[in-house]
Design a protein around this motif. Structure first.
Motif, PDB file in Angstrom:
ATOM      1  N   ALA A  17       0.890  -1.096   0.027  1.00 30.26           N
ATOM      2  CA  ALA A  17      -0.030   0.093   0.128  1.00 30.26           C
ATOM      3  C   ALA A  17       0.693   1.233  -0.010  1.00 30.26           C
ATOM      4  O   ALA A  17       0.763   2.567  -0.656  1.00 30.26           O
ATOM      5  CB  ALA A  17      -0.994  -0.006   1.099  1.00 30.26           C
ATOM      6  N   GLY A  18       1.824   1.304   0.967  1.00 30.71           N
ATOM      7  CA  GLY A  18       2.966   2.384   0.922  1.00 30.71           C
ATOM      8  C   GLY A  18       3.516   2.708  -0.164  1.00 30.71           C
ATOM      9  O   GLY A  18       3.756   3.981  -0.701  1.00 30.71           O
ATOM     10  N   LEU A  19       4.145   1.530  -0.938  1.00 26.98           N
ATOM     11  CA  LEU A  19       4.806   1.537  -2.247  1.00 26.98           C
ATOM     12  C   LEU A  19       3.837   2.317  -3.268  1.00 26.98           C
ATOM     13  O   LEU A  19       4.392   2.949  -4.084  1.00 26.98           O
ATOM     14  CB  LEU A  19       5.630   0.588  -2.487  1.00 26.98           C
ATOM     15  CG  LEU A  19       6.630   0.218  -1.576  1.00 26.98           C
ATOM     16  CD1 LEU A  19       7.079  -1.279  -1.978  1.00 26.98           C
ATOM     17  CD2 LEU A  19       7.771   1.110  -1.466  1.00 26.98           C
ATOM     18  N   SER A  20       2.585   1.797  -3.291  1.00 28.59           N
ATOM     19  CA  SER A  20       1.600   2.062  -4.218  1.00 28.59           C
ATOM     20  C   SER A  20       1.380   3.588  -4.312  1.00 28.59           C
ATOM     21  O   SER A  20       1.250   4.394  -5.100  1.00 28.59           O
ATOM     22  CB  SER A  20       0.665   1.269  -4.312  1.00 28.59           C
ATOM     23  OG  SER A  20      -0.490   1.345  -5.205  1.00 28.59           O
ATOM     24  N   ILE A  35       9.097   5.619   4.832  1.00 27.35           N
ATOM     25  CA  ILE A  35       9.934   5.113   6.045  1.00 27.35           C
ATOM     26  C   ILE A  35       9.097   3.721   6.321  1.00 27.35           C
ATOM     27  O   ILE A  35       8.147   3.528   6.463  1.00 27.35           O
ATOM     28  CB  ILE A  35       9.859   6.021   7.218  1.00 27.35           C
ATOM     29  CG1 ILE A  35      10.132   7.626   7.036  1.00 27.35           C
ATOM     30  CG2 ILE A  35      10.571   5.389   8.490  1.00 27.35           C
ATOM     31  CD1 ILE A  35       9.830   8.231   8.078  1.00 27.35           C
ATOM     32  N   ASP A  36      10.129   2.665   6.312  1.00 21.72           N
ATOM     33  CA  ASP A  36       9.694   1.337   6.556  1.00 21.72           C
ATOM     34  C   ASP A  36      10.924   0.551   7.209  1.00 21.72           C
ATOM     35  O   ASP A  36      12.226   0.918   6.913  1.00 21.72           O
ATOM     36  CB  ASP A  36       9.431   0.592   5.195  1.00 21.72           C
ATOM     37  CG  ASP A  36       8.891  -0.683   5.550  1.00 21.72           C
ATOM     38  OD1 ASP A  36       7.672  -0.955   5.743  1.00 21.72           O
ATOM     39  OD2 ASP A  36       9.580  -1.642   4.890  1.00 21.72           O
ATOM     40  N   LEU A  79      13.354   5.201   2.926  1.00 25.69           N
ATOM     41  CA  LEU A  79      14.143   5.200   4.072  1.00 25.69           C
ATOM     42  C   LEU A  79      14.062   3.789   4.780  1.00 25.69           C
ATOM     43  O   LEU A  79      12.799   3.725   5.131  1.00 25.69           O
ATOM     44  CB  LEU A  79      14.060   6.520   4.836  1.00 25.69           C
ATOM     45  CG  LEU A  79      14.959   6.242   6.129  1.00 25.69           C
ATOM     46  CD1 LEU A  79      16.283   6.599   6.086  1.00 25.69           C
ATOM     47  CD2 LEU A  79      14.197   7.689   7.085  1.00 25.69           C
ATOM     48  N   ASN A  80      14.969   3.199   5.048  1.00 30.45           N
ATOM     49  CA  ASN A  80      14.891   1.924   6.160  1.00 30.45           C
ATOM     50  C   ASN A  80      14.997   2.507   7.603  1.00 30.45           C
ATOM     51  O   ASN A  80      16.027   2.652   7.896  1.00 30.45           O
ATOM     52  CB  ASN A  80      15.871   0.989   5.632  1.00 30.45           C
ATOM     53  CG  ASN A  80      15.810  -0.460   6.560  1.00 30.45           C
ATOM     54  OD1 ASN A  80      14.705  -0.500   7.355  1.00 30.45           O
ATOM     55  ND2 ASN A  80      16.638  -1.473   6.360  1.00 30.45           N
ATOM     56  N   ILE A  95       7.811  13.975  12.182  1.00 35.24           N
ATOM     57  CA  ILE A  95       7.845  12.506  12.158  1.00 35.24           C
ATOM     58  C   ILE A  95       9.399  12.192  12.893  1.00 35.24           C
ATOM     59  O   ILE A  95      10.386  12.742  12.179  1.00 35.24           O
ATOM     60  CB  ILE A  95       7.567  11.796  10.863  1.00 35.24           C
ATOM     61  CG1 ILE A  95       6.268  12.044  10.747  1.00 35.24           C
ATOM     62  CG2 ILE A  95       7.955  10.307  11.368  1.00 35.24           C
ATOM     63  CD1 ILE A  95       5.292  11.294  11.846  1.00 35.24           C
ATOM     64  N   THR A  96       9.532  11.717  13.861  1.00 36.99           N
ATOM     65  CA  THR A  96      10.717  11.175  14.211  1.00 36.99           C
ATOM     66  C   THR A  96      11.049   9.722  14.326  1.00 36.99           C
ATOM     67  O   THR A  96      10.086   8.962  14.533  1.00 36.99           O
ATOM     68  CB  THR A  96      11.061  11.695  15.864  1.00 36.99           C
ATOM     69  OG1 THR A  96      10.681  13.206  15.765  1.00 36.99           O
ATOM     70  CG2 THR A  96      12.466  11.506  16.150  1.00 36.99           C
ATOM     71  N   THR A  97      12.326   9.298  13.900  1.00 34.04           N
ATOM     72  CA  THR A  97      12.604   7.813  13.658  1.00 34.04           C
ATOM     73  C   THR A  97      13.514   7.335  14.935  1.00 34.04           C
ATOM     74  O   THR A  97      14.168   8.088  15.576  1.00 34.04           O
ATOM     75  CB  THR A  97      13.353   7.771  12.356  1.00 34.04           C
ATOM     76  OG1 THR A  97      14.693   8.225  12.521  1.00 34.04           O
ATOM     77  CG2 THR A  97      12.498   8.334  11.138  1.00 34.04           C
TER      78      THR A  97
END
Length: 303
Positions: A17-20, A35-36, A79-80, A95-97
């Motif tokens: 879904a996110g990539l689409s 971000i995944d 971004l991984n 958003i913070t990672t």
């Protein structure tokens, strides 16, 4: 000092879904960050089905091809990382990672999926997504005319019974305790020769995820090759709720027909919002969400 990088859209969750959604936005020249964490819920599933042009491929192969195609669009960054928190800002959201980076955007898309809460039955987790399955559309054909069980109760079990009986008449329902069917439902199940087994399951015997038999507390064993299981779930990320997004009674993120959540500027798609869990469904909802977010951004800048 933390560096803050600004985007038009941040997509949290980079599976189908996110990539689409990212592809739709990248083709519309919107500066997009995906971000995944690289931990999809279907990682154990050997093959994906019921998705035109990709039927029978591994979930990993489909994701890899999607990422390769999206990498051609310079407006999209992959971004991984793992998102740990988010908050609203005057211009949108921050958003913070996990690695300490902070990104901002005027729109957010949550495609974070759900987390299955598997029962603590020995062998269940090892078979999940392989021979203990959730969807007759995704996996049913591969097990048609084989000994099949349904691990569910009440309305959910009855709903699955009709769908699965179409694929295999060698079928039984395992309620794992007291059955909860109406007299009318019992009559229909009996008419189709579907027994209801109430004894609790103690062990699922398998070979490398391939179901061999189910052992019951009363000492009986059931030789099965597939077991459909309706398991509870929770949102994979609690950040949508922390930002004020409403969840449905079933536990999905509430969205309207344009994939807006109940918080202005936040959208959601994929398994997070729908009980129809399939790659095709995720891709479709992501594509529509990307288009809706692009329209929202375009309207703000053009009108």
């Amino acid at each position: 000092m933390t560096t803050v990088t600004a985007f038009d859209v941040i997509i949290i969750g980079g599976s189908y879904a996110g990539l689409s959604a990212a592809m739709a936005l990248g083709r519309s020249l919107k500066k997009t960050l995906v971000i995944d964490s690289g931990k999809p819920c279907n990682a154990q599933t050997p093959h994906s089905h019921n998705f035109l042009t990709h039927d029978g491929e591994t979930p990993q192969a489909i994701s890899q091809q999607a990422r390769k195609q999206i990498a051609q669009y310079p407006h999209v960054r992959l971004l991984n990382d793992t998102v740990t928190q988010g908050h609203r800002t005057a211009a949108g959201f921050a958003i913070t990672t996990l690695t300490g980076e902070t990104f901002t955007a005027s729109k957010l898309i949550f495609a974070t999926g759900i987390k299955d809460l598997l029962p603590k039955i020995p062998g269940f987790a090892e078979c999940w997504g392989i021979s203990v399955i959730h969807c007759p559309y995704c996996h049913g054909y591969e097990y048609h005319n084989q000994a099949t069980g349904i691990l569910a109760n009440g309305e959910r079990a009855f709903h699955l019974a009709g769908l699965v009986h179409n694929l295999s008449t060698d079928l039984r329902i395992l309620t794992n305790g007291k059955a909860q069917f109406t007299p009318e439902q019992y009559a229909i199940l009996q008419r189709h020769g579907i027994p209801v087994v109430t004894s609790e399951i103690t062990t699922i015997v398998h070979q490398q995820g391939m179901l061999q038999q189910v052992q019951l507390k009363d000492g009986h064993t059931l030789p099965l090759r597939a077991l459909y299981a309706a398991v509870p779930f929770e949102q994979h990320s609690d950040i949508p709720a922390s930002l004020g997004c409403t969840l449905t009674e079933q536990g999905h993120i509430q969205v309207d027909s344009f994939y807006n959540t109940t918080v202005s500027g936040i959208f959601a798609c994929g398994d997070s919002v729908s009980p129809m869990r399939s790659v095709a469904q995720a891709v479709a909802t992501g594509n529509m969400t990307g288009a809706m977010v692009n329209k929202a951004l375009t309207d703000e800048r053009f009108l």
